[in-house]
Design a protein around this motif. Structure first.
Motif, short mmCIF file in Angstrom:
data_model
loop_
_atom_site.label_atom_id
_atom_site.label_comp_id
_atom_site.label_asym_id
_atom_site.label_seq_id
_atom_site.Cartn_x
_atom_site.Cartn_y
_atom_site.Cartn_z
N LEU A 160 -12.53 -5.34 -5.67
CA LEU A 160 -12.54 -4.62 -6.51
C LEU A 160 -10.98 -3.23 -6.59
O LEU A 160 -11.24 -3.37 -5.17
CB LEU A 160 -13.58 -3.31 -6.18
CG LEU A 160 -15.72 -3.50 -6.63
CD1 LEU A 160 -15.63 -4.42 -6.57
CD2 LEU A 160 -16.08 -2.24 -5.69
N ARG A 161 -10.58 -3.70 -7.32
CA ARG A 161 -9.66 -3.11 -8.04
C ARG A 161 -9.13 -2.03 -8.66
O ARG A 161 -8.89 -1.43 -9.70
CB ARG A 161 -8.79 -3.81 -8.03
CG ARG A 161 -8.19 -4.79 -7.19
CD ARG A 161 -6.60 -6.34 -7.19
NE ARG A 161 -6.71 -7.55 -5.76
CZ ARG A 161 -6.32 -8.17 -5.81
NH1 ARG A 161 -5.10 -8.06 -6.93
NH2 ARG A 161 -5.98 -9.15 -5.14
N PRO A 162 -9.55 -0.74 -8.04
CA PRO A 162 -9.45 0.26 -8.92
C PRO A 162 -7.70 0.81 -9.33
O PRO A 162 -6.47 0.76 -8.46
CB PRO A 162 -9.51 1.75 -8.31
CG PRO A 162 -9.86 1.17 -6.63
CD PRO A 162 -9.64 0.20 -6.50
N ALA A 163 -7.75 1.40 -10.23
CA ALA A 163 -5.96 1.98 -10.87
C ALA A 163 -6.50 3.38 -11.50
O ALA A 163 -7.16 3.56 -11.94
CB ALA A 163 -5.65 0.56 -11.65
N ILE A 164 -5.85 4.17 -10.76
CA ILE A 164 -6.36 5.52 -10.23
C ILE A 164 -4.54 6.45 -10.70
O ILE A 164 -4.32 6.27 -9.58
CB ILE A 164 -7.36 6.66 -9.39
CG1 ILE A 164 -8.69 5.31 -9.62
CG2 ILE A 164 -6.99 7.47 -9.49
CD1 ILE A 164 -10.01 5.87 -8.88
N LEU A 165 -4.94 7.05 -11.62
CA LEU A 165 -3.34 7.40 -11.34
C LEU A 165 -3.62 9.26 -11.23
O LEU A 165 -4.13 10.30 -11.58
CB LEU A 165 -2.69 7.73 -13.13
CG LEU A 165 -1.42 8.26 -12.75
CD1 LEU A 165 -0.37 7.58 -12.09
CD2 LEU A 165 -1.14 8.41 -13.98
N TYR A 166 -3.02 9.34 -9.86
CA TYR A 166 -2.66 11.01 -9.09
C TYR A 166 -2.10 11.66 -9.89
O TYR A 166 -0.89 11.73 -10.19
CB TYR A 166 -2.60 10.63 -7.68
CG TYR A 166 -3.64 10.12 -6.83
CD1 TYR A 166 -4.37 11.30 -6.33
CD2 TYR A 166 -3.24 8.50 -6.85
CE1 TYR A 166 -6.07 10.26 -5.47
CE2 TYR A 166 -4.45 8.20 -5.75
CZ TYR A 166 -5.49 8.80 -5.68
OH TYR A 166 -6.47 8.44 -4.28
N PRO A 167 -2.83 12.97 -10.62
CA PRO A 167 -1.71 13.91 -11.40
C PRO A 167 -0.92 14.08 -11.37
O PRO A 167 0.63 14.07 -11.78
CB PRO A 167 -2.59 15.03 -11.52
CG PRO A 167 -4.03 14.79 -11.15
CD PRO A 167 -3.64 13.87 -10.48
#
Ligand code: IPM
Ligand code: MG
Length: 356
Positions: free
Chosen positions: A99-106
């Motif tokens: 599982l590789r989440p790609a989340i951009l923190y604001p």
């Protein structure tokens, strides 16, 4: 809760140190045991995945992994190279779901190389099959080319393969993960060219019949690569094979500005897992105290969530990371004008302070 801690090479020990600090500050009783792996395993015991390390990883409830690889081990024969440690752990522990989440923190929208409007609010989950495909397929090697214009010369070859059960179980992981998100799965393949991936598409379609509440779309890998940089926010969950997942997850990671921010989990059928940052060992900055420890700290949070069912503790860590970003603290990889540049240790300390 026994954790096998495998720091590895390069920046591995520094970033793992910060993650241990954060875990220790939670006030829980973890049993942690450290062992060598990768180049460090080879240097100490003559093998990148020493027997004792593998035994510890098997006994533990979860593995917290740093990174492996260093220039000095590049010339070793393949079986002794640091990468074999992580490949061996995946295989030996049956960690098939990555599982590789790609989340951009604001706060980091400006750190991406893409325009902020293309990536702001990005939240995608790449699910990469991890123990099959051309990575482990046999036969493989170098042999005499049997026919064609190059007959008689040497040729290198590998085997791409997927068993039905392997495709089914990763498809289930993807559909179930989608149920906790936006209920959309994109299955990435190369069904227009490869037998293996036409079969993949057929099986994923079959498994989908059990998930009428989840939307399924199939996409060729070349198109998926293009869409990832064109309109990445259109994706929710991406499920794909080992090789395509390796490539696409690096591209997805960079959408967020820094691969130094992204955790990952590799799970077996019973949620035992290995947790590691998505980035590598970065030997060029090793020992300089500038590596970003957040991906490793967030990997520890994933460990609490997936292997120990401790959602509360995982949330605490993730919220602490958001707080230090909001405070403007940045390691050099995510530093922008107007923010405060800090080193590995200061970042770890700040997360510990923000836990309270
Ligand atoms: C990754 C890495 C590994 C892989 C290497 C180090 C063997 O690139 O975890 O993505 O190819 O799987
Ligand atoms: Mg990779």
């Amino acid at each position: 809760m026994k954790i096998a801690v495998l720091p590895g090479d390069g920046i591995g020990p520094e970033i793992i140190h910060e993650a241990i600090k954060v875990l220790s500050a939670l006030g829980e009783s973890f049993e942690m045991e450290i062992a060598q792996v990768g180049g460090a395993g080879y240097a100490a015991h003559g093998h990148p995945l020493p027997e004792g390390t593998l035994k510890l990883a098997k006994e533990a409830d979860a593995v917290l992994f740093g990174a492996v690889g260093d220039y000095q081990y590049d010339k070793l024969e393949r079986a002794l190279r640091p990468e074999q440690a992580i490949l061996g752990l995946r295989k030996e522990l049956g960690l098939f779901a990555n599982l590789r989440p790609a989340i951009l923190y604001p706060e980091l929208a400006g750190a991406s190389t893409l325009k902020p409007e293309v990536v702001s609010g990005l939240d995608i989950l790449i699910i990469r099959e991890l123990t099959g495909d051309i990575y482990f397929g046999k036969p493989r090697g170098v042999r005499e080319c049997p026919d064609g214009p190059f007959a008689g010369q040497r040729e290198g070859f590998d085997t791409m393969r997927y068993a039905e059960g392997e495709i089914r179980r990763i498809a289930h992981v993807a559909f179930q993960a989608a149920r906790k998100r936006d209920r959309r799965v994109t299955s990435v393949d190369k069904a227009n060219v490869l037998e293996t991936f036409q079969f993949w598409r057929d099986i994923v379609t079959e498994v989908h019949r059990e998930y009428a509440d989840v939307e399924l779309e199939h996409m060729y890998v070349d198109n998926a690569a293009m869409q990832l940089v064109r309109a990445p926010k259109k994706f929710d969950v991406i499920v794909t094979g080992n090789m395509f997942g390796d490539i696409l997850s690096d591209a997805a990671a960079m959408l967020t500005g820094s691969i130094g921010m992204l955790p990952s989990a590799s799970l077996d059928a019973n949620s035992k897992g290995l947790y590691e940052p998505s980035h590598g060992s970065a030997p060029d900055i090793a020992g300089k105290g500038v590596a970003n420890p957040l991906a490793t700290i967030l990997s520890a949070a994933m460990m609490l969530r997936f292997s120990f069912g401790r959602m509360d503790a995982a949330d605490r860590i993730e919220n602490a990371v958001k707080r230090v970003l909001a405070q403007g603290l940045r390691t050099p990889d995510i530093h922008e004008p107007g923010t405060t540049r800090v080193g590995t240790k200061e970042m770890g300390d700040a997360v510990v302070a923000a836990l309270a």
